[in-house]
Write an enzyme that holds these catalytic residues in place. Structure first.
Site, PDB file in Angstrom:
ATOM      1  N   ASP A 199       8.753  41.021  47.471  1.00 50.69           N
ATOM      2  CA  ASP A 199       8.374  41.296  45.770  1.00 50.69           C
ATOM      3  C   ASP A 199       9.051  40.063  45.284  1.00 50.69           C
ATOM      4  O   ASP A 199      10.109  39.369  45.372  1.00 50.69           O
ATOM      5  CB  ASP A 199       8.848  42.321  45.334  1.00 50.69           C
ATOM      6  CG  ASP A 199       7.922  42.510  44.097  1.00 50.69           C
ATOM      7  OD1 ASP A 199       7.225  42.126  43.673  1.00 50.69           O
ATOM      8  OD2 ASP A 199       8.706  43.510  43.171  1.00 50.69           O
ATOM      9  N   LEU A 258       9.799  38.871  69.147  1.00 47.53           N
ATOM     10  CA  LEU A 258       9.887  39.547  67.941  1.00 47.53           C
ATOM     11  C   LEU A 258       8.420  39.831  67.518  1.00 47.53           C
ATOM     12  O   LEU A 258       7.570  39.119  67.794  1.00 47.53           O
ATOM     13  CB  LEU A 258      10.409  38.321  66.838  1.00 47.53           C
ATOM     14  CG  LEU A 258      10.176  39.074  65.264  1.00 47.53           C
ATOM     15  CD1 LEU A 258      11.388  39.482  65.077  1.00 47.53           C
ATOM     16  CD2 LEU A 258       9.951  37.809  64.323  1.00 47.53           C
ATOM     17  N   HIS A 265       2.669  32.697  45.311  1.00 48.00           N
ATOM     18  CA  HIS A 265       2.233  33.280  46.355  1.00 48.00           C
ATOM     19  C   HIS A 265       2.135  32.210  47.717  1.00 48.00           C
ATOM     20  O   HIS A 265       2.586  32.614  48.797  1.00 48.00           O
ATOM     21  CB  HIS A 265       0.894  33.958  46.270  1.00 48.00           C
ATOM     22  CG  HIS A 265       0.962  35.089  45.243  1.00 48.00           C
ATOM     23  ND1 HIS A 265       1.923  36.174  45.471  1.00 48.00           N
ATOM     24  CD2 HIS A 265      -0.054  35.435  44.196  1.00 48.00           C
ATOM     25  CE1 HIS A 265       1.398  37.231  44.334  1.00 48.00           C
ATOM     26  NE2 HIS A 265       0.327  36.434  43.745  1.00 48.00           N
TER      27      HIS A 265
HETATM   28  C1  IPE Z   1       4.944  45.986  46.483  1.00 51.90           C
HETATM   29  O1  IPE Z   1       5.017  44.991  45.241  1.00 51.90           O
HETATM   30  C2  IPE Z   1       3.829  45.504  47.458  1.00 51.90           C
HETATM   31  C3  IPE Z   1       3.964  44.152  47.808  1.00 51.90           C
HETATM   32  C4  IPE Z   1       4.949  43.550  48.142  1.00 51.90           C
HETATM   33  C5  IPE Z   1       3.036  43.770  48.784  1.00 51.90           C
HETATM   34  P1  IPE Z   1       4.206  45.147  43.886  1.00 51.90           P
HETATM   35  O2  IPE Z   1       4.783  44.092  42.975  1.00 51.90           O
HETATM   36  O3  IPE Z   1       2.895  45.438  44.136  1.00 51.90           O
HETATM   37  O4  IPE Z   1       4.924  46.577  43.366  1.00 51.90           O
HETATM   38  P2  IPE Z   1       5.171  47.098  42.072  1.00 51.90           P
HETATM   39  O5  IPE Z   1       3.895  46.902  41.440  1.00 51.90           O
HETATM   40  O6  IPE Z   1       6.040  46.638  41.321  1.00 51.90           O
HETATM   41  O7  IPE Z   1       5.647  48.644  42.201  1.00 51.90           O
HETATM   42  C1  IPE Z   2       4.831  39.983  45.830  1.00 50.48           C
HETATM   43  O1  IPE Z   2       4.892  39.297  44.611  1.00 50.48           O
HETATM   44  C2  IPE Z   2       3.555  39.619  46.343  1.00 50.48           C
HETATM   45  C3  IPE Z   2       2.531  40.736  46.050  1.00 50.48           C
HETATM   46  C4  IPE Z   2       2.554  41.712  45.733  1.00 50.48           C
HETATM   47  C5  IPE Z   2       1.305  40.476  46.831  1.00 50.48           C
HETATM   48  P1  IPE Z   2       4.298  39.675  43.066  1.00 50.48           P
HETATM   49  O2  IPE Z   2       3.004  39.113  43.013  1.00 50.48           O
HETATM   50  O3  IPE Z   2       4.699  41.303  42.931  1.00 50.48           O
HETATM   51  O4  IPE Z   2       5.454  39.146  42.158  1.00 50.48           O
HETATM   52  P2  IPE Z   2       6.019  39.788  40.666  1.00 50.48           P
HETATM   53  O5  IPE Z   2       6.581  41.482  41.085  1.00 50.48           O
HETATM   54  O6  IPE Z   2       4.910  39.949  39.829  1.00 50.48           O
HETATM   55  O7  IPE Z   2       6.987  38.958  40.309  1.00 50.48           O
HETATM   56 MG    MG Z   3       5.728  42.651  42.247  1.00 47.92          MG
END
Ligand code: IPE
Ligand code: IPE
Ligand code: MG
Length: 230
Positions: free
Chosen positions: A10, A121, A27
């Protein structure tokens, strides 16, 4: 020792925002970090690495962001295939991957096929993955099984999950500070140790990984018993 490490990757968006970059740049940097962390994890003895890359809920995001993430899948596969073959990494996926666009599925299948004999792995990407979806998919698979049992127990049920041969995670790391599961591996994480790092995923490096693995070594895993089991 951590045999199976699971990570909620995240914070790509926040990492980018802090640098005045677009969420897409976050990303892209996040995807580029996967190879480094996979190789570092191997060095510390991890045999299974499950990464939450796209959740069933992430389909709600604006279409341009979803499209960018989908296009990153073949970019990741093509750029990592040679290194995965060289390093003995086997690629797999869990989730409703049938929901992914064809170009992403094709790239994944090619990488999965080219790495299928590797055994150092297992890199397991959770894509269009939801913990509740996995449980519901398992129940439906069970209902349709030709040898459907009359009664089930935990061991029988878990055979219908997406990756029944992969042991449950020992440690689950969430980067970027949020203290929630966000629908990740609900069944499998029932007794995993949890570790939340404040570092955003694109900046989460080997030193941060080592901190989490060291923290795990200091946990007392009792599994409900009185004495710690290692
Ligand atoms: C969880 O992160 C999903 C992934 C890392 C793929 P999100 O950013 O989607 O989760 P929330 O919205 O904070 O719960
Ligand atoms: C995690 O990073 C990647 C995915 C959920 C695909 P986020 O896109 O959720 O990044 P934040 O949480 O908005 O910083
Ligand atoms: Mg996120």
């Amino acid at each position: 020792m951590v045999n199976h490490l699971a990570i909620i990757m995240d914070g790509n968006g926040r990492w980018a925002q802090q640098r005045g970059l677009s969420r897409s740049e976050g990303h892209r940097a996040g995807a580029e970090n996967i190879g480094k962390i996979a190789e570092a994890a191997m060095k510390y003895g991890v045999r299974y690495l499950t990464l939450y890359a796209f959740s069933t809920e992430n389909w709600k995001r604006p279409a341009p962001e979803v499209n960018f993430l989908m296009k990153l899948i073949p970019v990741f596969c093509k750029s990592r295939i040679a290194a995965m073959v060289k390093n003995g990494i086997r690629l797999r996926t869990v989730g409703r991957t049938g929901d992914l666009p064809l170009f992403a599925r094709k790239a994944l299948l090619e990488a999965i096929d080219k790495t299928k004999d590797n055994d150092k792995l297992t890199l397991n990407l959770a894509l269009s993955y939801g913990g509740r979806a996995e449980i519901v998919d398992a129940v439906n698979a069970l209902l349709q099984a030709p040898d459907r049992p009359e009664k089930i127990d935990e061991a029988t049920f878990s055979r219908y999950l997406y990756a029944p041969d992969i042991p449950d995670p020992d440690l689950m790391i969430r980067t970027s500070g949020e203290m929630r599961l966000s629908n990740f591996l609900l069944w499998e994480l029932s007794y995993s140790e949890l570790y939340v790092s404040p570092v955003h995923w694109p900046a989460f490096d080997e030193a941060e990984l080592k901190k989490a693995l060291d923290a795990f070594e200091n946990r007392n895993r009792r599994f409900g018993d009185v004495a710690a089991k290692k």
